[in-house]
Design an enzyme around this catalytic site. Structure first.
Site, short mmCIF file in Angstrom:
data_model
loop_
_atom_site.label_atom_id
_atom_site.label_comp_id
_atom_site.label_asym_id
_atom_site.label_seq_id
_atom_site.Cartn_x
_atom_site.Cartn_y
_atom_site.Cartn_z
N GLU A 212 7.81 -36.22 23.35
CA GLU A 212 7.94 -34.76 23.28
C GLU A 212 8.96 -34.38 24.34
O GLU A 212 8.63 -34.28 25.53
CB GLU A 212 6.58 -34.09 23.55
CG GLU A 212 5.51 -34.42 22.52
CD GLU A 212 5.68 -33.60 21.23
OE1 GLU A 212 6.38 -32.58 21.24
OE2 GLU A 212 5.11 -34.01 20.20
N CYS A 246 9.52 -25.67 27.68
CA CYS A 246 10.40 -26.52 26.86
C CYS A 246 10.96 -25.78 25.66
O CYS A 246 12.06 -26.08 25.21
CB CYS A 246 9.65 -27.76 26.39
SG CYS A 246 8.16 -27.39 25.47
P1 NAD Z 1 8.35 -34.74 35.19
O1 NAD Z 1 9.37 -34.89 36.24
O2 NAD Z 1 6.97 -34.32 35.58
O3 NAD Z 1 8.30 -36.13 34.40
C1 NAD Z 1 7.41 -36.31 33.30
C2 NAD Z 1 6.54 -37.52 33.58
O4 NAD Z 1 7.36 -38.68 33.64
C3 NAD Z 1 5.78 -37.44 34.87
O5 NAD Z 1 4.43 -37.80 34.66
C4 NAD Z 1 6.50 -38.41 35.78
O6 NAD Z 1 5.66 -39.03 36.72
C5 NAD Z 1 7.07 -39.43 34.81
N1 NAD Z 1 8.30 -40.02 35.30
C6 NAD Z 1 9.31 -39.39 35.94
N2 NAD Z 1 10.30 -40.27 36.22
C7 NAD Z 1 9.92 -41.48 35.74
C8 NAD Z 1 10.51 -42.78 35.70
N3 NAD Z 1 11.71 -43.02 36.21
N4 NAD Z 1 9.82 -43.78 35.11
C9 NAD Z 1 8.61 -43.54 34.56
N5 NAD Z 1 8.00 -42.33 34.58
C10 NAD Z 1 8.63 -41.31 35.15
O7 NAD Z 1 8.77 -33.70 34.10
P2 NAD Z 1 10.24 -33.37 33.53
O8 NAD Z 1 10.78 -34.53 32.81
O9 NAD Z 1 11.05 -32.69 34.56
O10 NAD Z 1 9.79 -32.25 32.47
C11 NAD Z 1 10.68 -31.30 32.00
C12 NAD Z 1 11.28 -31.79 30.69
O11 NAD Z 1 10.25 -31.97 29.76
C13 NAD Z 1 12.21 -30.78 30.06
O12 NAD Z 1 13.28 -31.47 29.46
C14 NAD Z 1 11.35 -30.12 29.01
O13 NAD Z 1 12.07 -29.54 27.95
C15 NAD Z 1 10.51 -31.27 28.56
N6 NAD Z 1 9.25 -30.78 28.02
C16 NAD Z 1 9.00 -30.99 26.71
C17 NAD Z 1 7.84 -30.51 26.16
C18 NAD Z 1 7.51 -30.72 24.71
O14 NAD Z 1 6.38 -30.47 24.34
N7 NAD Z 1 8.44 -31.18 23.89
C19 NAD Z 1 6.92 -29.84 26.96
C20 NAD Z 1 7.20 -29.66 28.29
C21 NAD Z 1 8.36 -30.14 28.82
#
Ligand code: NAD
Length: 458
Positions: A212, A246
């Site tokens: 997602e 998102c």
């Molecule tokens: P985040 O930084 O919290 O990362 C998401 C998860 O990935 C966390 O649990 C984190 O610990 C893990 N993570 C981060 N780096 C990692 C790595 N190198 N290796 C393994 N795991 C790792 O969140 P984010 O990515 O900043 O979230 C924002 C993004 O998510 C935006 O692009 C947003 O559009 C998208 N998003 C999508 C939805 C959806 O339902 N499609 C919902 C919310 C957010």
């Protein structure tokens, strides 16, 4: 937590699945009911954590995280039996007499990795789907929303089955350790860069993934649009949770004949929602971290500020902002904004808007505002996105009957409602044949006559 710790937790969760405790509907029902109780009985603590992480007020903590999760889980409870029962399907003539069913089976042990922006619902709703489907679950909340992560880690073991449902807190090292383990499904929500890391790790074990993701979700405003309604719906969706949504409208493509009117109306909507000083509004959220604040602040310079533009670093406050005269090659038009900054780009025609959108990656959401229904139909028919709301924003993802997910760069797979349970179960096809009739038609030796009959049926 060490890698050994992580692998012990996963193997304990796997043993719980293998013991069979997660399969009975009574267990699934008890867990889902306990999840609702967990949220209801501790909503003050959850709300306080969401306030600490995101500056969110209690109403929006409830609407978009706590209440939203409860509503999804209640729907699962109501439909648990139906969604997890065998589904009868037609049997083709060559298999008759016989009957065909698709029997839902849990997958095993699944991993749910959540981001920080709606840190309760984005962890618990997929996890609830996995539980409803009879799996054991490892949940990894985001370390960026650390207060909410701590509350989840505190209450999940108090309410849910400790053997089969666990929370592992932590950041990149812990997630990396988790991804080195074998799961039967990984459900990841977050950015596409990490999505690729997840998918690569999953490939090692041939583990299926749901991703997602996000991206730049466009909003198209036609000359025929109801501008006042469009402005309110765009402003609400863009500034809720300080733009950290998102499916927030990332940017607006507006017909030049109504552009000034739209910008003015969005400004008025901001004042209507948050007063003349949104900084003082109890309903306006904050940016999640100093790192995210700096990135967003630097984007404000990519155009002329028409609304807002104020920032306050110590509070990670960025005012609801509208930019015009935007440089299309600047970061604000290249990266997903994920904050309360709305670039407005004038277009001469709907075809120009379609070319703009279709020249970029498929977005997670797309919005179009027009009173001329042909325009709406044209936009829906000629664009590809995870989902669409016509004459509105975000709402296509709030109902349980429209599965929610992305396409291409915005993700793969979908959930919510029945789709949120199906993603965690294998719909095993089972054909039951009768032994009463065993026509020799399909068996060798083949003759010209047999072959001509076979060709009629196969
Ligand atoms: P985040 O930084 O919290 O990362 C998401 C998860 O990935 C966390 O649990 C984190 O610990 C893990 N993570 C981060 N780096 C990692 C790595 N190198 N290796 C393994 N795991 C790792 O969140 P984010 O990515 O900043 O979230 C924002 C993004 O998510 C935006 O692009 C947003 O559009 C998208 N998003 C999508 C939805 C959806 O339902 N499609 C919902 C919310 C957010």
């Amino acid at each position: 937590m060490s890698q050994i710790g992580v692998s012990q937790i996963v193997s304990q969760t796997r043993s719980a699945f293998q013991s069979g405790i997660t399969r009975p509907l009574s267990w699934r029902k008890a867990q889902l009911e306990a999840m609702i109780r967990m949220i209801e009985e501790n909503q003050d603590e959850f709300s306080a954590a969401l306030k600490t992480d995101l500056g969110r007020g209690v109403e929006e903590a409830w609407m978009y995280d706590l209440g939203f999760t409860i509503a999804e889980v209640k729907l699962m409870l109501k439909n648990l039996k139906k969604w997890t029962s065998a589904r009868k399907v037609p049997t083709p003539i060559v298999s008759k007499p016989g009957s065909s069913r698709r029997i839902p089976e849990p997958l095993g042990t699944v991993l749910v990795i959540a981001p920080w922006n709606y840190p309760v619902q984005l962890l618990l709703v997929p996890a609830a789907g996995a539980i409803a489907a009879g799996n054991s679950v490892v949940m990894k909340p985001s370390e960026v929303s650390s207060a909410t992560s701590a509350v989840l880690a505190k209450f999940v073991p108090q309410y849910l089955d400790k053997q089969a449902i666990v929370v592992v807190e932590g950041g990149v090292p812990e997630t990396t350790d988790l991804l080195a383990q074998k799961f039967e499904h990984i459900f990841y929500t977050g950015n596409g860069t990490v999505g690729r890391v997840v998918m690569r790790a999953a490939a090692e074990n041939l583990t299926p993934v749901t991703l997602e993701l996000g991206g730049k979700s466009p909003t198209i405003v036609d000359a025929s649009a109801n501008i006042d309604v469009a402005a309110r719906r765009i402003a609400w969706a863009k500034y809720v949770n300080a733009g950290q949504t998102c499916v927030a409208p990332d940017y607006v493509l507006v017909h030049k004949s109504v552009s000034d009117k739209l910008v003015k109306a969005i400004g008025e909507s901001v004042t209507e929602f948050y007063g003349t000083d949104p900084h003082a509004s109890k309903d306006y959220a904050r940016v999640v971290s100093p790192r995210h604040f700096s990135r967003l602040k630097s984007m404000i310079g990519s155009g002329t500020v028409a609304v807002g533009g104020q920032t306050e670093e110590s509070e990670r406050y960025i005012a609801p902002t509208v930019l015009v005269n935007v440089d299309k090659s600047s970061p604000v038009m290249q990266e997903e904004i994920f904050g309360p900054i709305l670039p407005i780009i004038e277009i001469d025609s709907i075809d120009e808007a379609l070319n703009f959108v279709n020249g970029r990656q498929h977005p997670l959401a797309l919005y179009v505002f027009a009173e001329d229904s042909k325009v709406n139909e044209k936009v829906v028919a000629n664009t590809t996105s995870g989902g669409v709301t016509v004459n509105g924003t975000i709402f296509h993802m709030t109902g349980p009957f429209l599965p929610f997910g992305g396409v291409g760069e915005s993700g793969m797979g979908a959930y919510h409602g029945q789709a949120g349970v199906d993603v965690f179960q294998h719909l095993k096809p089972v054909l039951k044949r009768s032994t009463k009739l065993d026509a020799p038609l399909a068996y060798p030796p083949y003759t010209a006559r047999k072959f001509s009959i076979l060709k009629k049926f196969l």
